[in-house]
Design a protein around this motif. Structure first.
Motif, PDB file in Angstrom:
ATOM      1  N   GLU A 176      83.887  60.461  58.938  1.00 34.99           N
ATOM      2  CA  GLU A 176      84.432  59.150  59.085  1.00 34.99           C
ATOM      3  C   GLU A 176      83.520  58.121  58.438  1.00 34.99           C
ATOM      4  O   GLU A 176      82.311  58.130  58.639  1.00 34.99           O
ATOM      5  CB  GLU A 176      84.648  58.834  60.571  1.00 34.99           C
TER       6      GLU A 176
ATOM      7  N   GLY B 207      82.852  53.859  57.953  1.00 37.70           N
ATOM      8  CA  GLY B 207      83.128  52.593  58.610  1.00 37.70           C
ATOM      9  C   GLY B 207      81.871  51.992  59.184  1.00 37.70           C
ATOM     10  O   GLY B 207      80.754  52.276  58.749  1.00 37.70           O
TER      11      GLY B 207
ATOM     12  N   ASP C  98      81.393  51.214  65.431  1.00 41.24           N
ATOM     13  CA  ASP C  98      81.731  52.032  66.596  1.00 41.24           C
ATOM     14  C   ASP C  98      80.609  52.982  67.001  1.00 41.24           C
ATOM     15  O   ASP C  98      80.583  53.474  68.132  1.00 41.24           O
ATOM     16  CB  ASP C  98      83.000  52.847  66.332  1.00 41.24           C
TER      17      ASP C  98
ATOM     18  N   ASP D  35      80.173  56.001  65.792  1.00 42.13           N
ATOM     19  CA  ASP D  35      80.529  57.405  65.578  1.00 42.13           C
ATOM     20  C   ASP D  35      80.765  57.719  64.102  1.00 42.13           C
ATOM     21  O   ASP D  35      81.283  58.778  63.754  1.00 42.13           O
ATOM     22  CB  ASP D  35      81.769  57.772  66.388  1.00 42.13           C
ATOM     23  N   GLU D  36      80.386  56.793  63.207  1.00 43.84           N
ATOM     24  CA  GLU D  36      80.615  56.991  61.775  1.00 43.84           C
ATOM     25  C   GLU D  36      79.631  58.019  61.214  1.00 43.84           C
ATOM     26  O   GLU D  36      78.453  58.025  61.574  1.00 43.84           O
ATOM     27  CB  GLU D  36      80.450  55.675  61.011  1.00 43.84           C
TER      28      GLU D  36
ATOM     29  N   LYS E  11      93.421  57.963  60.049  1.00 42.86           N
ATOM     30  CA  LYS E  11      92.674  57.146  61.002  1.00 42.86           C
ATOM     31  C   LYS E  11      92.336  55.840  60.295  1.00 42.86           C
ATOM     32  O   LYS E  11      91.652  55.853  59.266  1.00 42.86           O
ATOM     33  CB  LYS E  11      91.403  57.853  61.463  1.00 42.86           C
TER      34      LYS E  11
ATOM     35  N   ASP F 179      91.392  51.557  60.970  1.00 42.60           N
ATOM     36  CA  ASP F 179      91.085  50.418  61.816  1.00 42.60           C
ATOM     37  C   ASP F 179      90.612  49.300  60.880  1.00 42.60           C
ATOM     38  O   ASP F 179      89.516  49.398  60.310  1.00 42.60           O
ATOM     39  CB  ASP F 179      89.996  50.790  62.824  1.00 42.60           C
TER      40      ASP F 179
ATOM     41  N   GLU G 155      91.709  53.234  67.986  1.00 40.75           N
ATOM     42  CA  GLU G 155      90.658  53.196  66.978  1.00 40.75           C
ATOM     43  C   GLU G 155      90.264  54.597  66.508  1.00 40.75           C
ATOM     44  O   GLU G 155      89.750  54.755  65.397  1.00 40.75           O
ATOM     45  CB  GLU G 155      89.430  52.480  67.538  1.00 40.75           C
ATOM     46  N   SER G 156      90.473  55.589  67.345  1.00 41.25           N
ATOM     47  CA  SER G 156      90.110  56.967  66.995  1.00 41.25           C
ATOM     48  C   SER G 156      91.323  57.865  66.794  1.00 41.25           C
ATOM     49  O   SER G 156      91.189  59.080  66.670  1.00 41.25           O
ATOM     50  CB  SER G 156      89.200  57.559  68.079  1.00 41.25           C
TER      51      SER G 156
ATOM     52  N   ASP H 267      84.646  46.098  63.761  1.00 40.46           N
ATOM     53  CA  ASP H 267      84.481  47.466  63.276  1.00 40.46           C
ATOM     54  C   ASP H 267      85.520  47.832  62.223  1.00 40.46           C
ATOM     55  O   ASP H 267      86.554  47.186  62.085  1.00 40.46           O
ATOM     56  CB  ASP H 267      84.546  48.466  64.434  1.00 40.46           C
TER      57      ASP H 267
ATOM     58  N   SER I 215      87.149  51.706  60.676  1.00 47.32           N
ATOM     59  CA  SER I 215      87.165  53.173  60.755  1.00 47.32           C
ATOM     60  C   SER I 215      88.130  53.720  59.722  1.00 47.32           C
ATOM     61  O   SER I 215      89.219  53.178  59.534  1.00 47.32           O
ATOM     62  CB  SER I 215      87.610  53.642  62.150  1.00 47.32           C
TER      63      SER I 215
ATOM     64  N   ASP J 214      89.355  57.742  58.092  1.00 47.56           N
ATOM     65  CA  ASP J 214      89.340  59.164  57.778  1.00 47.56           C
ATOM     66  C   ASP J 214      90.765  59.562  57.448  1.00 47.56           C
ATOM     67  O   ASP J 214      91.718  58.853  57.813  1.00 47.56           O
ATOM     68  CB  ASP J 214      88.787  59.990  58.944  1.00 47.56           C
TER      69      ASP J 214
END
Length: 333
Positions: A186, A188, A191, A193-194, A233, A235, A272-273, A305, A307, A309
């Protein structure tokens, strides 16, 4: 709208007139409107007088619509696929809006007019519109064969995060992106978790609206792919291009899209995910190298944020059957 075998229906008497084999008409195209300017508006999802198609289940049992398709082209009968959870109850009717939005029930949106409330779609919307001047309206069925991974989730992408106006040339396969950065999805920021963190500019209160992403993939035999399955995905909003042609908008407005065009609504919480799933026409595929390009748009410069993918599958269908077809001429408004 609740009359089977309306006068608009054209019975397919001669199998020789069509390229696909006919099956028993348990499910039929009951009625349609190809030039809707003042009847039966679609009031909940996107609020307009859009074209529509009505199906009828002519059997005493429910029909699972998972392997059924609608199209406006007999030569490309697998344009729009019903989702896996779609069913039609016994002796029931189903209205599908042929408006190009390519959506199914349950997709989150925010109204673009006051009071800008959040909502989820309630209706089915095809990825094509009906022509007022006349064309074919096709209902078909096919069995899923093999799926080919064209772009895997968490793949490497080329990206540009400098806030520039790239116009339209960047979507072309021949565009030179050698100076762009590369990173694994991912991609971005904000968040935590990128896999790859991209930039948003020097002002956290006025972040760049648009970030650009490109991914090349190779396909030897595009004729073996009848449909594309895309999981996205995004955002907040996204526009997707295949070999320079726009094939999808998600949470983006209609009309021209520029580098400062905001997304239609903010994405929050679990969305968002979420990977949103779409069926796309495969006609833009080429033998050899192909290019998928995506622009991600923020809803505002203060959005926290981004995101992105994507997964793209080429789907091969077998045993394609023509279930019903209407060939209509110019419609009056």
């Amino acid at each position: 709208m609740k009359r089977p075998n309306l006068i608009l229906k054209i019975s397919l008497i001669l199998n020789a007139l069509v390229a696909l084999p006919l099956v028993a008409q348990d499910l039929v195209i009951n009625e349609f409107m190809a030039s809707n300017v003042g009847s039966y508006p679609e009031m909940y999802d996107f609020g307009d007088y859009n074209d529509w198609i009505e199906l009828y289940n002519n059997t005493p049992v429910p029909i699972n619509l998972e392997n059924y398709f609608l199209s406006d082209d007999e030569q490309a009968p697998l344009k729009w696929k019903f989702p896996a959870n779609a069913t039609l109850a016994t002796h029931a009717y189903l209205l599908i809006w042929a408006d190009g939005y390519n959506e199914v029930p349950g997709s989150p949106y925010v109204r673009d007019t006051w009071p800008w409330e959040s909502y989820t779609t309630q209706h089915y919307h095809t990825n094509f519109k009906l022509s007022q001047s006349g064309e074919d309206l096709v209902l078909s069925r096919a069995d899923i064969g093999e799926s080919l991974v064209l772009v895997a989730a968490e793949s490497p992408w080329k990206y540009l995060d400098d806030g520039s106006d790239q116009g339209s040339a960047w979507t072309d396969p021949d565009f030179d992106d050698i100076s762009w950065n590369s990173g694994l999805a991912e991609l971005g920021y904000g968040d935590g978790d990128e896999t790859t963190v991209i930039g948003f500019g020097s002002d956290g209160s006025n972040k760049y609206t648009t970030s650009y992403f490109r991914k090349a993939f190779t396909l030897d035999f595009p004729e073996n792919v009848q449909s594309l399955s895309l999981a996205l995905k995004r955002d907040d909003g996204a526009v997707v291009y295949l070999n320079g042609t726009e094939v999808l908008r998600s949470n983006m407005p209609e009309g021209d899209i520029g580098y400062v065009t905001p997304a239609s609504s903010a994405v929050a919480s679990g969305d968002e995910s979420t990977f949103f799933n779409y069926t796309l026409d495969a006609t833009e595929l080429r033998a050899g190298e192909n290019l998928i390009a995506v622009e991600i748009h923020q809803v505002s410069g203060t959005s926290s944020d981004v995101s992105f993918d994507l997964e793209l599958l080429g789907v091969n269908y077998q045993n394609t059957e023509l279930v019903d077809m209407i060939s209509y001429t110019e419609q009056l408004t």
